[in-house]
Design a protein around this motif. Structure first.
Motif, PDB file in Angstrom:
ATOM      1  N   PHE A 240       0.804  -1.220   0.000  1.00 28.91           N
ATOM      2  CA  PHE A 240       0.000   0.000   0.000  1.00 28.91           C
ATOM      3  C   PHE A 240       0.839   1.274   0.000  1.00 28.91           C
ATOM      4  O   PHE A 240       0.295   2.371   0.096  1.00 28.91           O
ATOM      5  CB  PHE A 240      -0.935   0.007   1.210  1.00 28.91           C
ATOM      6  CG  PHE A 240      -1.975  -1.077   1.172  1.00 28.91           C
ATOM      7  CD1 PHE A 240      -2.918  -1.105   0.160  1.00 28.91           C
ATOM      8  CD2 PHE A 240      -1.996  -2.068   2.138  1.00 28.91           C
ATOM      9  CE1 PHE A 240      -3.876  -2.112   0.108  1.00 28.91           C
ATOM     10  CE2 PHE A 240      -2.955  -3.072   2.107  1.00 28.91           C
ATOM     11  CZ  PHE A 240      -3.904  -3.096   1.082  1.00 28.91           C
ATOM     12  N   SER A 241       2.146   1.145  -0.136  1.00 25.75           N
ATOM     13  CA  SER A 241       3.011   2.323  -0.062  1.00 25.75           C
ATOM     14  C   SER A 241       3.185   3.025  -1.400  1.00 25.75           C
ATOM     15  O   SER A 241       3.733   4.124  -1.449  1.00 25.75           O
ATOM     16  CB  SER A 241       4.388   1.917   0.488  1.00 25.75           C
ATOM     17  OG  SER A 241       5.020   0.996  -0.393  1.00 25.75           O
ATOM     18  N   THR A 242       2.730   2.400  -2.483  1.00 26.58           N
ATOM     19  CA  THR A 242       2.866   3.014  -3.806  1.00 26.58           C
ATOM     20  C   THR A 242       1.515   3.010  -4.522  1.00 26.58           C
ATOM     21  O   THR A 242       0.625   2.215  -4.203  1.00 26.58           O
ATOM     22  CB  THR A 242       3.878   2.250  -4.683  1.00 26.58           C
ATOM     23  OG1 THR A 242       3.362   0.951  -4.979  1.00 26.58           O
ATOM     24  CG2 THR A 242       5.220   2.109  -3.974  1.00 26.58           C
ATOM     25  N   ARG A 243       1.409   3.886  -5.510  1.00 32.07           N
ATOM     26  CA  ARG A 243       0.167   3.949  -6.285  1.00 32.07           C
ATOM     27  C   ARG A 243      -0.051   2.647  -7.046  1.00 32.07           C
ATOM     28  O   ARG A 243      -1.180   2.146  -7.144  1.00 32.07           O
ATOM     29  CB  ARG A 243       0.221   5.129  -7.254  1.00 32.07           C
ATOM     30  CG  ARG A 243      -1.039   5.290  -8.098  1.00 32.07           C
ATOM     31  CD  ARG A 243      -0.950   6.524  -8.985  1.00 32.07           C
ATOM     32  NE  ARG A 243      -0.800   7.732  -8.193  1.00 32.07           N
ATOM     33  CZ  ARG A 243      -0.662   8.939  -8.711  1.00 32.07           C
ATOM     34  NH1 ARG A 243      -0.610   9.097 -10.025  1.00 32.07           N
ATOM     35  NH2 ARG A 243      -0.537   9.993  -7.922  1.00 32.07           N
ATOM     36  N   THR A 244       1.027   2.084  -7.592  1.00 31.44           N
ATOM     37  CA  THR A 244       0.904   0.821  -8.314  1.00 31.44           C
ATOM     38  C   THR A 244       0.384  -0.277  -7.408  1.00 31.44           C
ATOM     39  O   THR A 244      -0.492  -1.069  -7.797  1.00 31.44           O
ATOM     40  CB  THR A 244       2.266   0.399  -8.905  1.00 31.44           C
ATOM     41  OG1 THR A 244       2.718   1.407  -9.805  1.00 31.44           O
ATOM     42  CG2 THR A 244       2.152  -0.929  -9.637  1.00 31.44           C
ATOM     43  N   GLY A 245       0.911  -0.342  -6.185  1.00 28.20           N
ATOM     44  CA  GLY A 245       0.445  -1.341  -5.235  1.00 28.20           C
ATOM     45  C   GLY A 245      -1.030  -1.181  -4.916  1.00 28.20           C
ATOM     46  O   GLY A 245      -1.768  -2.168  -4.803  1.00 28.20           O
ATOM     47  N   LEU A 246      -1.485   0.055  -4.769  1.00 32.37           N
ATOM     48  CA  LEU A 246      -2.898   0.305  -4.487  1.00 32.37           C
ATOM     49  C   LEU A 246      -3.777  -0.142  -5.649  1.00 32.37           C
ATOM     50  O   LEU A 246      -4.848  -0.723  -5.443  1.00 32.37           O
ATOM     51  CB  LEU A 246      -3.122   1.791  -4.203  1.00 32.37           C
ATOM     52  CG  LEU A 246      -2.556   2.317  -2.882  1.00 32.37           C
ATOM     53  CD1 LEU A 246      -2.672   3.842  -2.822  1.00 32.37           C
ATOM     54  CD2 LEU A 246      -3.291   1.693  -1.701  1.00 32.37           C
ATOM     55  N   VAL A 247      -3.314   0.130  -6.884  1.00 33.38           N
ATOM     56  CA  VAL A 247      -4.084  -0.288  -8.051  1.00 33.38           C
ATOM     57  C   VAL A 247      -4.168  -1.815  -8.123  1.00 33.38           C
ATOM     58  O   VAL A 247      -5.236  -2.387  -8.383  1.00 33.38           O
ATOM     59  CB  VAL A 247      -3.461   0.279  -9.346  1.00 33.38           C
ATOM     60  CG1 VAL A 247      -4.121  -0.332 -10.580  1.00 33.38           C
ATOM     61  CG2 VAL A 247      -3.601   1.792  -9.372  1.00 33.38           C
ATOM     62  N   VAL A 248      -3.033  -2.484  -7.882  1.00 32.58           N
ATOM     63  CA  VAL A 248      -3.011  -3.947  -7.912  1.00 32.58           C
ATOM     64  C   VAL A 248      -3.940  -4.511  -6.839  1.00 32.58           C
ATOM     65  O   VAL A 248      -4.758  -5.410  -7.111  1.00 32.58           O
ATOM     66  CB  VAL A 248      -1.578  -4.474  -7.705  1.00 32.58           C
ATOM     67  CG1 VAL A 248      -1.586  -5.987  -7.454  1.00 32.58           C
ATOM     68  CG2 VAL A 248      -0.722  -4.158  -8.927  1.00 32.58           C
ATOM     69  N   ALA A 249      -3.841  -3.994  -5.619  1.00 31.67           N
ATOM     70  CA  ALA A 249      -4.692  -4.478  -4.534  1.00 31.67           C
ATOM     71  C   ALA A 249      -6.164  -4.232  -4.840  1.00 31.67           C
ATOM     72  O   ALA A 249      -7.019  -5.099  -4.597  1.00 31.67           O
ATOM     73  CB  ALA A 249      -4.302  -3.792  -3.224  1.00 31.67           C
ATOM     74  N   GLY A 250      -6.476  -3.041  -5.385  1.00 31.71           N
ATOM     75  CA  GLY A 250      -7.857  -2.738  -5.717  1.00 31.71           C
ATOM     76  C   GLY A 250      -8.407  -3.645  -6.799  1.00 31.71           C
ATOM     77  O   GLY A 250      -9.535  -4.141  -6.699  1.00 31.71           O
ATOM     78  N   TYR A 251      -7.601  -3.892  -7.828  1.00 34.51           N
ATOM     79  CA  TYR A 251      -8.053  -4.785  -8.905  1.00 34.51           C
ATOM     80  C   TYR A 251      -8.290  -6.198  -8.371  1.00 34.51           C
ATOM     81  O   TYR A 251      -9.335  -6.812  -8.643  1.00 34.51           O
ATOM     82  CB  TYR A 251      -7.021  -4.824 -10.030  1.00 34.51           C
ATOM     83  CG  TYR A 251      -7.379  -5.827 -11.108  1.00 34.51           C
ATOM     84  CD1 TYR A 251      -8.293  -5.498 -12.098  1.00 34.51           C
ATOM     85  CD2 TYR A 251      -6.826  -7.114 -11.101  1.00 34.51           C
ATOM     86  CE1 TYR A 251      -8.648  -6.430 -13.076  1.00 34.51           C
ATOM     87  CE2 TYR A 251      -7.178  -8.041 -12.059  1.00 34.51           C
ATOM     88  CZ  TYR A 251      -8.087  -7.688 -13.039  1.00 34.51           C
ATOM     89  OH  TYR A 251      -8.447  -8.624 -13.986  1.00 34.51           O
ATOM     90  N   LEU A 252      -7.324  -6.716  -7.605  1.00 35.57           N
ATOM     91  CA  LEU A 252      -7.451  -8.083  -7.096  1.00 35.57           C
ATOM     92  C   LEU A 252      -8.666  -8.227  -6.183  1.00 35.57           C
ATOM     93  O   LEU A 252      -9.354  -9.257  -6.196  1.00 35.57           O
ATOM     94  CB  LEU A 252      -6.185  -8.478  -6.338  1.00 35.57           C
ATOM     95  CG  LEU A 252      -4.923  -8.701  -7.185  1.00 35.57           C
ATOM     96  CD1 LEU A 252      -3.712  -8.934  -6.295  1.00 35.57           C
ATOM     97  CD2 LEU A 252      -5.110  -9.868  -8.150  1.00 35.57           C
ATOM     98  N   ALA A 253      -8.949  -7.207  -5.386  1.00 33.09           N
ATOM     99  CA  ALA A 253     -10.067  -7.283  -4.447  1.00 33.09           C
ATOM    100  C   ALA A 253     -11.416  -7.165  -5.149  1.00 33.09           C
ATOM    101  O   ALA A 253     -12.386  -7.839  -4.754  1.00 33.09           O
ATOM    102  CB  ALA A 253      -9.935  -6.190  -3.383  1.00 33.09           C
ATOM    103  N   LEU A 254     -11.495  -6.336  -6.198  1.00 35.11           N
ATOM    104  CA  LEU A 254     -12.790  -6.036  -6.802  1.00 35.11           C
ATOM    105  C   LEU A 254     -13.135  -6.927  -7.995  1.00 35.11           C
ATOM    106  O   LEU A 254     -14.308  -7.271  -8.185  1.00 35.11           O
ATOM    107  CB  LEU A 254     -12.826  -4.564  -7.247  1.00 35.11           C
ATOM    108  CG  LEU A 254     -12.723  -3.540  -6.118  1.00 35.11           C
ATOM    109  CD1 LEU A 254     -12.707  -2.131  -6.691  1.00 35.11           C
ATOM    110  CD2 LEU A 254     -13.869  -3.701  -5.125  1.00 35.11           C
ATOM    111  N   VAL A 255     -12.129  -7.315  -8.789  1.00 41.84           N
ATOM    112  CA  VAL A 255     -12.446  -8.035 -10.028  1.00 41.84           C
ATOM    113  C   VAL A 255     -12.304  -9.553  -9.864  1.00 41.84           C
ATOM    114  O   VAL A 255     -13.314 -10.269  -9.894  1.00 41.84           O
ATOM    115  CB  VAL A 255     -11.602  -7.508 -11.206  1.00 41.84           C
ATOM    116  CG1 VAL A 255     -11.941  -8.267 -12.488  1.00 41.84           C
ATOM    117  CG2 VAL A 255     -11.871  -6.014 -11.404  1.00 41.84           C
ATOM    118  N   PRO A 256     -11.064 -10.112  -9.698  1.00 38.00           N
ATOM    119  CA  PRO A 256     -10.986 -11.562  -9.555  1.00 38.00           C
ATOM    120  C   PRO A 256     -11.428 -12.070  -8.185  1.00 38.00           C
ATOM    121  O   PRO A 256     -11.417 -13.266  -7.938  1.00 38.00           O
ATOM    122  CB  PRO A 256      -9.502 -11.874  -9.796  1.00 38.00           C
ATOM    123  CG  PRO A 256      -8.790 -10.633  -9.452  1.00 38.00           C
ATOM    124  CD  PRO A 256      -9.727  -9.507  -9.753  1.00 38.00           C
TER     125      PRO A 256
END
Length: 312
Positions: free
Chosen positions: A231-247
């Motif tokens: 959660f320390s980078t924007r890329t990490g937030l995007v990855v976490a958000g995608y993984l939580a919401l889509v797959p």
């Protein structure tokens, strides 16, 4: 007794088959395709993010989203009594174990191997759950479909090349395979328990909301301890958000809808398309190479799914 007379494709039999595909098979296939994107998505996580944090974000946050979407509809499930709660808790624990084992397995053995061991072992573990819980012995068509699709999955792995990856140590591979089997067993338990509650009359949305919401709560402490780098980078937030919401949230919503119309063992065979999706994405997005043997495996998985969908 089943009539042996042919039925026109537009008749009642054809309509029933179409409905079975649209309401049962198709949602699970779409869910499996979305799950197939998780390994490629996770590969974009920040370098310091651990497999545990990625898995906890995937099912932890996604499970809480499913619970929030279910809303007040979960109340009948929560009031279902001791027997229902035992089933829900067994599923919730399996939900919490699955992502930790699955993402760590991929980290130790590679995305393809970890995915194949997990998904390839799931039909056997799920059928074992049904044999123990329902005394439901496997039928020949299911066994044939699962065998063909599993061979196809194995060929996908053999045909997948990872030229930029260094060889994994033997100890890591053994540990990763063991964790992949644990993930497959965990998937089998929560899919079977969810399907059992749905077949007993509960709606899919509250069942998935309660089970995955409780599993998500169990994963929050893991996320708090390990999630800093993610959660320390924007890329990490995007990855976490995608993984939580889509797959996770969207895919398991579809999976729950599908379980309303097909058995858990059928669903477990249908999801064998997941490693195929993962392999194709790795070629298209990550630049990996899939040999002709791997493409032949994709064809075999498709054949297995057709055999399963045409069962009587």
């Amino acid at each position: 007794m089943v009539s042996t007379e042919p039925k026109p494709s537009g008749g009642v039999g054809g309509a029933a088959r179409d409905r079975h595909f649209v309401t049962g098979v198709l949602p699970i296939l779409v869910a499996a395709l979305l799950w197939g994107s998780s390994g490629t998505a996770a590969s974009f996580a920040p370098e310091g993010a651990s497999a545990l944090s990625v898995g906890a974000a995937n099912m932890g946050i996604g499970g809480l989203v499913l619970l929030a979407v279910a809303g007040r509809s979960v109340l009948p499930v929560l009031r279902g009594g001791a027997r229902t709660w035992r089933t829900v808790l067994a599923g919730a624990v399996a939900v919490a174990v699955y992502p930790l084992a699955f993402y760590t397995s991929m980290d130790l053995t590679g995305i393809a191997t970890g995915t194949v061991v997990t998904v390839g072992s799931t039909p056997v573990f799920t059928k074992l759950c049904e044999v123990i819980g329902e005394r439901a012995l496997p039928h020949g068509r299911w066994m044939g479909a699962s065998a063909v699709s599993t061979v196809g999955v194995a060929l996908v792995v053999v045909g997948q090349r990872h030229p930029d990856e260094s060889p994994h140590g033997t100890g890591q591979i053994v540990a990763g395979v063991a964790l992949g089997l644990l993930a497959g067993a965990s998937y089998a338990v929560y899919s079977y328990t969810a399907g059992r509650l749905i077949r007993q009359g509960a709606s899919s949305r509250p069942v998935m909301g309660v089970m995955f919401g409780l599993g998500g709560l169990l994963l929050i402490p893991v996320l708090v301890v390990t999630g800093g780098p993610l959660f320390s980078t924007r890329t990490g937030l995007v990855v976490a958000g995608y993984l939580a919401l889509v797959p996770m949230a969207l895919a398991y919503f579809l999976f729950g809808r599908g379980l309303t119309h097909v058995t858990a063992s059928t669903a477990a065979t249908l999801i064998l398309i997941e490693p195929v999706a993962a392999a194709v994405l790795s070629v298209a997005v990550a630049g990996e190479h899939l040999a002709p043997l791997g493409w032949a495996g994709i064809v075999l998985v498709g054949v297995g799914l057709l055999i399963l969908d045409n069962r009587k």
